[in-house]
Scaffold this motif. Structure first.
Motif, PDB file in Angstrom:
ATOM      1  N   MET A  49       0.828  -1.191   0.000  1.00 17.54           N
ATOM      2  CA  MET A  49       0.000   0.000   0.000  1.00 17.54           C
ATOM      3  C   MET A  49       0.875   1.258   0.000  1.00 17.54           C
ATOM      4  O   MET A  49       0.914   2.006   0.970  1.00 17.54           O
ATOM      5  N   PRO A  50       1.598   1.483  -1.087  1.00 12.97           N
ATOM      6  CA  PRO A  50       2.453   2.668  -1.141  1.00 12.97           C
ATOM      7  C   PRO A  50       1.620   3.937  -1.053  1.00 12.97           C
ATOM      8  O   PRO A  50       0.546   4.047  -1.644  1.00 12.97           O
ATOM      9  N   GLY A  51       2.142   4.905  -0.290  1.00 17.91           N
ATOM     10  CA  GLY A  51       1.435   6.174  -0.189  1.00 17.91           C
ATOM     11  C   GLY A  51       0.235   6.163   0.724  1.00 17.91           C
ATOM     12  O   GLY A  51      -0.567   7.109   0.701  1.00 17.91           O
ATOM     13  N   LEU A  52       0.077   5.113   1.533  1.00 16.79           N
ATOM     14  CA  LEU A  52      -1.080   5.041   2.426  1.00 16.79           C
ATOM     15  C   LEU A  52      -1.085   6.239   3.370  1.00 16.79           C
ATOM     16  O   LEU A  52      -0.064   6.579   3.975  1.00 16.79           O
ATOM     17  N   ASP A  53      -2.238   6.874   3.500  1.00 16.37           N
ATOM     18  CA  ASP A  53      -2.425   7.983   4.431  1.00 16.37           C
ATOM     19  C   ASP A  53      -3.142   7.456   5.668  1.00 16.37           C
ATOM     20  O   ASP A  53      -4.271   6.984   5.569  1.00 16.37           O
ATOM     21  N   PRO A  54      -2.508   7.502   6.850  1.00 16.81           N
ATOM     22  CA  PRO A  54      -3.128   6.897   8.032  1.00 16.81           C
ATOM     23  C   PRO A  54      -4.510   7.449   8.361  1.00 16.81           C
ATOM     24  O   PRO A  54      -5.429   6.683   8.669  1.00 16.81           O
ATOM     25  N   ALA A  55      -4.668   8.760   8.308  1.00 14.32           N
ATOM     26  CA  ALA A  55      -5.981   9.343   8.612  1.00 14.32           C
ATOM     27  C   ALA A  55      -7.014   8.904   7.589  1.00 14.32           C
ATOM     28  O   ALA A  55      -8.162   8.592   7.932  1.00 14.32           O
ATOM     29  N   GLY A  56      -6.620   8.866   6.321  1.00 11.29           N
ATOM     30  CA  GLY A  56      -7.537   8.397   5.290  1.00 11.29           C
ATOM     31  C   GLY A  56      -7.864   6.925   5.432  1.00 11.29           C
ATOM     32  O   GLY A  56      -8.991   6.499   5.157  1.00 11.29           O
ATOM     33  N   PHE A  57      -6.881   6.149   5.866  1.00 11.76           N
ATOM     34  CA  PHE A  57      -7.089   4.720   6.124  1.00 11.76           C
ATOM     35  C   PHE A  57      -8.199   4.525   7.145  1.00 11.76           C
ATOM     36  O   PHE A  57      -9.124   3.716   6.955  1.00 11.76           O
ATOM     37  N   ALA A  58      -8.135   5.286   8.252  1.00 14.56           N
ATOM     38  CA  ALA A  58      -9.177   5.189   9.273  1.00 14.56           C
ATOM     39  C   ALA A  58     -10.522   5.633   8.731  1.00 14.56           C
ATOM     40  O   ALA A  58     -11.550   4.988   8.973  1.00 14.56           O
ATOM     41  N   ALA A  59     -10.528   6.743   7.993  1.00 18.11           N
ATOM     42  CA  ALA A  59     -11.788   7.258   7.460  1.00 18.11           C
ATOM     43  C   ALA A  59     -12.415   6.267   6.482  1.00 18.11           C
ATOM     44  O   ALA A  59     -13.641   6.078   6.476  1.00 18.11           O
ATOM     45  N   ASP A  60     -11.590   5.631   5.664  1.00 19.32           N
ATOM     46  CA  ASP A  60     -12.119   4.657   4.699  1.00 19.32           C
ATOM     47  C   ASP A  60     -12.752   3.461   5.399  1.00 19.32           C
ATOM     48  O   ASP A  60     -13.641   2.804   4.830  1.00 19.32           O
ATOM     49  N   LEU A  61     -12.301   3.158   6.613  1.00 22.72           N
ATOM     50  CA  LEU A  61     -12.895   2.079   7.401  1.00 22.72           C
ATOM     51  C   LEU A  61     -14.135   2.535   8.164  1.00 22.72           C
ATOM     52  O   LEU A  61     -14.773   1.733   8.848  1.00 22.72           O
ATOM     53  N   GLY A  62     -14.465   3.824   8.059  1.00 25.75           N
ATOM     54  CA  GLY A  62     -15.620   4.361   8.771  1.00 25.75           C
ATOM     55  C   GLY A  62     -15.343   4.610  10.244  1.00 25.75           C
ATOM     56  O   GLY A  62     -16.286   4.681  11.045  1.00 25.75           O
ATOM     57  N   LEU A  63     -14.069   4.754  10.585  1.00 24.60           N
ATOM     58  CA  LEU A  63     -13.676   4.965  11.981  1.00 24.60           C
ATOM     59  C   LEU A  63     -13.490   6.453  12.264  1.00 24.60           C
ATOM     60  O   LEU A  63     -13.092   7.211  11.379  1.00 24.60           O
ATOM     61  N   PRO A  64     -13.707   6.866  13.511  1.00 24.83           N
ATOM     62  CA  PRO A  64     -13.455   8.266  13.870  1.00 24.83           C
ATOM     63  C   PRO A  64     -11.979   8.584  14.001  1.00 24.83           C
ATOM     64  O   PRO A  64     -11.595   9.750  14.145  1.00 24.83           O
ATOM     65  N   GLY A  65     -11.136   7.573  13.987  1.00 22.05           N
ATOM     66  CA  GLY A  65      -9.704   7.760  14.117  1.00 22.05           C
ATOM     67  C   GLY A  65      -9.040   6.445  14.455  1.00 22.05           C
ATOM     68  O   GLY A  65      -9.630   5.369  14.287  1.00 22.05           O
ATOM     69  N   LEU A  66      -7.811   6.525  14.929  1.00 23.90           N
ATOM     70  CA  LEU A  66      -7.032   5.353  15.313  1.00 23.90           C
ATOM     71  C   LEU A  66      -6.783   5.370  16.812  1.00 23.90           C
ATOM     72  O   LEU A  66      -6.629   6.430  17.422  1.00 23.90           O
ATOM     73  N   PHE A  67      -6.728   4.184  17.408  1.00 22.10           N
ATOM     74  CA  PHE A  67      -6.414   4.030  18.833  1.00 22.10           C
ATOM     75  C   PHE A  67      -5.107   3.256  18.896  1.00 22.10           C
ATOM     76  O   PHE A  67      -5.074   2.054  18.663  1.00 22.10           O
ATOM     77  N   ASP A  68      -4.008   3.949  19.199  1.00 20.19           N
ATOM     78  CA  ASP A  68      -2.681   3.342  19.231  1.00 20.19           C
ATOM     79  C   ASP A  68      -2.286   3.148  20.685  1.00 20.19           C
ATOM     80  O   ASP A  68      -1.945   4.099  21.394  1.00 20.19           O
ATOM     81  N   VAL A  69      -2.310   1.914  21.145  1.00 24.18           N
ATOM     82  CA  VAL A  69      -2.082   1.619  22.560  1.00 24.18           C
ATOM     83  C   VAL A  69      -0.605   1.626  22.942  1.00 24.18           C
ATOM     84  O   VAL A  69      -0.268   1.628  24.118  1.00 24.18           O
ATOM     85  N   HIS A  70       0.296   1.670  21.952  1.00 23.96           N
ATOM     86  CA  HIS A  70       1.723   1.515  22.242  1.00 23.96           C
ATOM     87  C   HIS A  70       2.522   2.641  21.596  1.00 23.96           C
ATOM     88  O   HIS A  70       3.135   2.476  20.532  1.00 23.96           O
TER      89      HIS A  70
END
Length: 294
Positions: free
Chosen positions: A1-22
């Motif tokens: 997935m070259p060029g993946l945008d993390p915020a866009g990745f979450a939005a495409d999944l219908g998520l309000p964002g990411l939860f990074d526990v570590h």
């Protein structure tokens, strides 16, 4: 997935964002020493580890938020006696001034540990972190017996780095953790790095104990694969079965690759969007709660 945008990745999944526990935020002088260990391929690093992200905390938090991360941790860890409460004071202050950051704490096998762990639990610590490789101690140390009982009773999660990567020591591996859980079966452990490289053994603990979970930190990235810590393909179906127990982790900012590579590695497992939604957001929210209303 070259060029993946993390915020866009979450939005495409219908998520309000990411939860990074570590993720890690530490007192400046401590972080400088940690960075030196990575820069110099110190004895507990074992190889070149070029850091992708540097800068002051405010800049790093802004970077993390730019990736769409709405909840994260600071995860201090003590490497000697008398250090834990200094780290805990700083970490609580950081969380109090940083919306979305979990109140993180640590402990060390020392006579005062039960008292200060009890105090931190009473002060709403949300997560603890220990690193047996860096701390050079056994989770079965008698000085920790009462601490584990307190954590078991409170249900407070502990991110535990006990896998033998990147460097094996006398204190790493699944055996001591299995013994710990046999004594304290209700402990809420989050096995860092999926227990790399002892993946199968640590997955078995998550399968056997209701409150044991794993985080994905650095696993499935090309850098980890090149270190010889590639996740075996025959274990991937077990990750699907553990869907409610897998949490997104990254090790940001002390990572040798762009943040997006962690997400791309998870997506490339082809375990489906529902699995990704749970791992990247819902499992963290179920365990810790969501972000405060903005």
């Amino acid at each position: 997935m070259p060029g993946l945008d993390p915020a866009g990745f979450a939005a495409d999944l219908g998520l309000p964002g990411l939860f990074d526990v570590h993720t890690h935020f530490l007192p400046p002088r401590v972080m400088a020493k940690v960075r030196h260990q990575f820069d110099s391929a110190g004895p507990l690093i074992g190889s070149t580890w070029p850091l992708e992200y540097r800068g002051p905390d405010e800049e790093l938090v802004a970077t993390l938020r730019g990736f769409g991360v709405r909840r994260f941790s600071s995860l201090p860890y003590a490497h000697k006696a008398g250090m834990a409460e200094f780290l805990n004071d700083w970490s609580f202050g950081f969380a109090d001034r940083t919306p979305g950051c979990l109140r993180s704490a640590t402990f060390y096998p020392e006579p005062g540990a039960p008292a200060y762990v009890a105090s931190r639990i009473a002060s709403d610590a949300e997560i603890f972190k220990i690193h047996v490789q860096v701390g050079a101690f056994d989770v079965r140390d008698p000085l920790l017996s009462e601490v584990w009982g307190l954590l078991e009773d409170s249900g407070t999660p502990v991110v535990l780095h006990a896998g033998s990567g990147p460097v094996v020591t006398a204190y790493t591996g699944p055996g001591p953790v299995a013994d710990l859980l046999a004594t304290h079966p209700r402990l809420a452990l989050v096995i860092a790095h999926l227990g790399a490289p002892e993946y199968a053994e640590f997955l078995a603990l998550a399968e056997s104990y209701e409150q044991v979970r794993v985080d994905t930190t650095m696993v499935f990235t090309p850098f980890f694969d090149e270190l010889g810590a590639a996740f075996p393909t025959d274990l991937v179906p077990r990750l699907r079965d553990l869907q409610p127990k897998v949490l997104l982790g990254s090790d940001f900012p002390n990572i040798p690759c762009p943040y997006a590579e962690q997400l791309a590695g998870l997506a490339n497992l082809d375990l489906g969007d529902d699995w990704l939604r749970d791992v990247c957001w819902h499992n963290g929210v179920r365990l810790f709660g969501g972000p405060a209303e903005e």
